[in-house]
Motif scaffolding. Structure first.
Motif, PDB file in Angstrom:
ATOM      1  N   ASN A 174     -14.581  -7.330  -4.962  1.00  0.00           N
ATOM      2  CA  ASN A 174     -13.140  -7.550  -4.940  1.00  0.00           C
ATOM      3  C   ASN A 174     -12.297  -6.279  -4.855  1.00  0.00           C
ATOM      4  OD1 ASN A 174     -13.073 -10.433  -5.106  1.00  0.00           O
ATOM      5  ND2 ASN A 174     -13.616 -10.289  -7.278  1.00  0.00           N
ATOM      6  N   VAL A 175     -12.855  -5.131  -5.261  1.00  0.00           N
ATOM      7  CA  VAL A 175     -11.997  -3.953  -5.426  1.00  0.00           C
ATOM      8  C   VAL A 175     -11.441  -3.424  -4.104  1.00  0.00           C
ATOM      9  CG1 VAL A 175     -12.893  -3.243  -7.660  1.00  0.00           C
ATOM     10  CG2 VAL A 175     -14.060  -2.491  -5.576  1.00  0.00           C
ATOM     11  N   ARG A 176     -12.210  -3.509  -3.045  1.00  0.00           N
ATOM     12  CA  ARG A 176     -11.663  -3.075  -1.757  1.00  0.00           C
ATOM     13  C   ARG A 176     -10.537  -4.003  -1.317  1.00  0.00           C
ATOM     14  NH1 ARG A 176     -17.192  -1.706  -0.275  1.00  0.00           N
ATOM     15  NH2 ARG A 176     -17.372   0.554   0.077  1.00  0.00           N
ATOM     16  N   ALA A 177     -10.742  -5.313  -1.520  1.00  0.00           N
ATOM     17  CA  ALA A 177      -9.748  -6.295  -1.084  1.00  0.00           C
ATOM     18  C   ALA A 177      -8.449  -6.164  -1.872  1.00  0.00           C
ATOM     19  CB  ALA A 177     -10.314  -7.708  -1.224  1.00  0.00           C
ATOM     20  N   ILE A 178      -8.538  -5.960  -3.194  1.00  0.00           N
ATOM     21  CA  ILE A 178      -7.310  -5.848  -3.986  1.00  0.00           C
ATOM     22  C   ILE A 178      -6.584  -4.540  -3.652  1.00  0.00           C
ATOM     23  CG2 ILE A 178      -8.428  -4.769  -5.997  1.00  0.00           C
ATOM     24  CD1 ILE A 178      -5.486  -7.266  -6.025  1.00  0.00           C
ATOM     25  N   THR A 179      -7.342  -3.488  -3.351  1.00  0.00           N
ATOM     26  CA  THR A 179      -6.709  -2.228  -2.941  1.00  0.00           C
ATOM     27  C   THR A 179      -5.911  -2.418  -1.655  1.00  0.00           C
ATOM     28  OG1 THR A 179      -8.483  -0.920  -3.961  1.00  0.00           O
ATOM     29  CG2 THR A 179      -7.135   0.175  -2.287  1.00  0.00           C
ATOM     30  N   GLN A 180      -6.525  -3.035  -0.661  1.00  0.00           N
ATOM     31  CA  GLN A 180      -5.841  -3.258   0.613  1.00  0.00           C
ATOM     32  C   GLN A 180      -4.624  -4.166   0.430  1.00  0.00           C
ATOM     33  OE1 GLN A 180      -8.356  -4.749   3.750  1.00  0.00           O
ATOM     34  NE2 GLN A 180      -6.644  -5.158   5.125  1.00  0.00           N
ATOM     35  N   ALA A 181      -4.763  -5.202  -0.394  1.00  0.00           N
ATOM     36  CA  ALA A 181      -3.664  -6.136  -0.607  1.00  0.00           C
ATOM     37  C   ALA A 181      -2.472  -5.442  -1.260  1.00  0.00           C
ATOM     38  CB  ALA A 181      -4.132  -7.306  -1.466  1.00  0.00           C
ATOM     39  N   ILE A 182      -2.733  -4.592  -2.250  1.00  0.00           N
ATOM     40  CA  ILE A 182      -1.651  -3.861  -2.921  1.00  0.00           C
ATOM     41  C   ILE A 182      -1.011  -2.871  -1.962  1.00  0.00           C
ATOM     42  CG2 ILE A 182      -1.126  -2.217  -4.760  1.00  0.00           C
ATOM     43  CD1 ILE A 182      -3.302  -3.595  -6.442  1.00  0.00           C
ATOM     44  N   GLU A 183      -1.827  -2.188  -1.168  1.00  0.00           N
ATOM     45  CA  GLU A 183      -1.293  -1.224  -0.207  1.00  0.00           C
ATOM     46  C   GLU A 183      -0.342  -1.897   0.783  1.00  0.00           C
ATOM     47  OE1 GLU A 183      -5.002   1.988   0.038  1.00  0.00           O
ATOM     48  OE2 GLU A 183      -4.946   0.251   1.378  1.00  0.00           O
ATOM     49  N   GLU A 184      -0.730  -3.047   1.287  1.00  0.00           N
ATOM     50  CA  GLU A 184       0.097  -3.755   2.258  1.00  0.00           C
ATOM     51  C   GLU A 184       1.395  -4.244   1.612  1.00  0.00           C
ATOM     52  OE1 GLU A 184      -2.415  -6.827   3.719  1.00  0.00           O
ATOM     53  OE2 GLU A 184      -3.640  -5.481   4.962  1.00  0.00           O
ATOM     54  N   THR A 185       1.298  -4.712   0.379  1.00  0.00           N
ATOM     55  CA  THR A 185       2.469  -5.248  -0.312  1.00  0.00           C
ATOM     56  C   THR A 185       3.469  -4.157  -0.678  1.00  0.00           C
ATOM     57  OG1 THR A 185       1.245  -7.116  -1.224  1.00  0.00           O
ATOM     58  CG2 THR A 185       3.225  -6.460  -2.398  1.00  0.00           C
ATOM     59  N   LEU A 186       2.968  -3.000  -1.083  1.00  0.00           N
ATOM     60  CA  LEU A 186       3.838  -1.928  -1.582  1.00  0.00           C
ATOM     61  C   LEU A 186       4.129  -0.871  -0.531  1.00  0.00           C
ATOM     62  CD1 LEU A 186       2.401  -1.459  -5.207  1.00  0.00           C
ATOM     63  CD2 LEU A 186       4.340  -2.859  -4.443  1.00  0.00           C
ATOM     64  N   SER A 187       3.950  -1.208   0.722  1.00  0.00           N
ATOM     65  CA  SER A 187       4.259  -0.271   1.794  1.00  0.00           C
ATOM     66  C   SER A 187       5.725   0.164   1.686  1.00  0.00           C
ATOM     67  CB  SER A 187       4.015  -0.942   3.149  1.00  0.00           C
ATOM     68  OG  SER A 187       4.382  -0.079   4.207  1.00  0.00           O
ATOM     69  N   GLY A 188       5.950   1.472   1.706  1.00  0.00           N
ATOM     70  CA  GLY A 188       7.301   1.994   1.583  1.00  0.00           C
ATOM     71  C   GLY A 188       7.702   2.325   0.161  1.00  0.00           C
ATOM     72  N   ILE A 189       6.835   1.999  -0.801  1.00  0.00           N
ATOM     73  CA  ILE A 189       7.090   2.292  -2.218  1.00  0.00           C
ATOM     74  C   ILE A 189       6.131   3.398  -2.660  1.00  0.00           C
ATOM     75  CG2 ILE A 189       6.986   1.367  -4.576  1.00  0.00           C
ATOM     76  CD1 ILE A 189       7.699  -1.375  -3.371  1.00  0.00           C
ATOM     77  N   ARG A 190       6.618   4.333  -3.457  1.00  0.00           N
ATOM     78  CA  ARG A 190       5.757   5.401  -3.969  1.00  0.00           C
ATOM     79  C   ARG A 190       4.948   4.852  -5.149  1.00  0.00           C
ATOM     80  NH1 ARG A 190      10.694   9.128  -5.196  1.00  0.00           N
ATOM     81  NH2 ARG A 190      11.379   7.032  -5.754  1.00  0.00           N
ATOM     82  N   PHE A 191       3.674   4.616  -4.940  1.00  0.00           N
ATOM     83  CA  PHE A 191       2.864   3.939  -5.956  1.00  0.00           C
ATOM     84  C   PHE A 191       1.491   4.582  -6.061  1.00  0.00           C
ATOM     85  CE2 PHE A 191       1.341   2.058  -2.085  1.00  0.00           C
ATOM     86  CZ  PHE A 191       0.008   1.741  -2.334  1.00  0.00           C
ATOM     87  N   GLU A 192       0.814   4.243  -7.134  1.00  0.00           N
ATOM     88  CA  GLU A 192      -0.592   4.589  -7.308  1.00  0.00           C
ATOM     89  C   GLU A 192      -1.309   3.383  -7.885  1.00  0.00           C
ATOM     90  OE1 GLU A 192      -1.409   7.554 -10.293  1.00  0.00           O
ATOM     91  OE2 GLU A 192      -0.071   6.638 -11.769  1.00  0.00           O
TER      92      GLU A 192
END
Length: 372
Positions: free
Chosen positions: A26-44
């Protein structure tokens, strides 16, 4: 100072905490999902892994090597969702922090809405709720819905604010709100959100946004019957933990069950007439000690649970030795009070029992279930 007034030197505005234990698929999938959702936001993304054994840590290490916004905390010798989330949050410096499971059952697409509400200073905590209009528990069985509903009603005993889903593990919080509560967290069980709300010195401003709980598609659920026990310990800790530790009350409760086990074994042997009473008493005492050890290992010290033949055997031996000393102290103190100060028999007995229990709890915490 307001949460949004300071952004760390790294420029990170939102830290997303993802606790993991054996979530390799699951960890790769949740990483990609968060990246797509938070595009344009400064996040970690901060993964907090409780020493997974299925290769999760290797994948997380690879992700962290390739992606500058991914970090990994690897915990050894301790386990538990609440403490993992707490350590993850405290490892960050961003003004806003979100918590989401790694199993993709929480809807990461709600994160921008959560962040927006925190930015507008409309809330200290924003909760992803399954029970407000527009939210849903998805494909939950009726039995799980009933359990969740009961737990939600019980949460009102310690929650200072009326909320629909205090059991949610999906939320976002400002750093000042976190710091106001973190030193009084119990760290019990899985419900860190409820712990935060109950530990805050003043009622937190809370908003809830709806989401639909998804079904797990990979990996195994971490929910089991012990979750109920840990939840009850959290409630007890927040209600009376400032007076008596919840772990001590659990230890006492299991000791009470051990008395029934002792009497049952002794009664059977006395009824059979073999062996003689003294030996029957010794056997019953030993059986009760073994019972107490294994139940405490499963319930009271779940977060420090001993596993493997050698650790369990060593733990059982130290537990029985400590409890033997406690039994001697029990009898000695009761006899001393009865003879020297003319205590009534039951008061002297209770004083001896209490001293024995306190000794057993304190000593086994050090020698049997010591923190590694």
């Amino acid at each position: 100072m307001r949460a949004g007034d300071v952004v760390g030197a790294s420029g990170i505005e939102l830290s997303v905490i993802v606790p993991t234990f054996n979530e390799r698929d699951n960890v790769r999938a949740i990483t990609q999902a968060i990246e797509e959702t938070l595009s344009g936001i400064r996040f970690e993304i901060v993964f907090v892994d409780d020493d997974s054994t299925d290769g999760t840590r290797d994948i997380l290490a690879e992700l962290a090597m390739r992606k500058g916004h991914v970090r990994v905390l690897h915990r050894i010798g301790r386990r538990g969702l609440s403490t993992a989330v707490t350590e993850g949050m405290l490892s960050t410096v961003s003004p806003y922090i979100a918590v989401i499971d790694a199993d993709l059952q929480h809807d990461e697409r709600v994160l921008p809405e959560m962040l927006a509400l925190l930015r507008k200073e409309e809330a200290d905590v924003v909760i992803g709720s399954r029970y407000v209009d527009g939210g849903s528990t998805g494909e939950w069985e009726k039995s799980r819905v009933r359990v969740s509903s009961t737990a939600t009603r019980l949460a009102k005993l310690i929650a200072s604010t009326e909320i629909s889903d205090p059991m949610s593990g999906f939320f976002a919080i400002t750093r000042p709100a976190l710091y106001s509560a973190v030193r009084d967290l119990s760290g019990q069980g899985y419900k860190v959100l409820l712990d935060l709300i109950a530990s805050a010195p003043r009622p937190l401003r809370i908003k809830e946004v709806p989401y639909t709980f998804r079904s797990r598609t990979a990996g195994e659920s971490k929910l089991d019957a012990m979750i109920v026990w840990e939840y009850l310990l959290l409630l007890v800790d927040k209600l009376v933990g400032h007076v008596v530790p919840a772990r001590f009350l659990s230890f006492m409760f299991i000791g009470g069950l051990g008395v029934f086990v002792h009497m049952a074994v002794l009664g059977v042997m006395v009824a059979l007439g073999h062996p003689r009473f003294l030996w029957a008493q010794a056997v019953a005492t030993g059986v009760a000690m073994v019972f107490n050890f294994f139940v405490n290992n499963t319930l009271t010290y779940r977060d420090r649970r001993l596993k493997g033949l050698i650790p369990v055997a060593r733990g059982l031996l130290t537990f029985m030795l400590v409890c033997s000393v406690g039994a001697i102290a029990n009898v000695g103190i009761a006899g001393y009070l009865y003879k020297s100060f003319e205590y009534v028999w039951w008061a002297a007995a209770l004083a001896g029992i209490l001293m024995g229990v306190v000794w057993n709890y304190a000593a086994t915490s050090v020698f049997t279930w010591r923190t590694r």
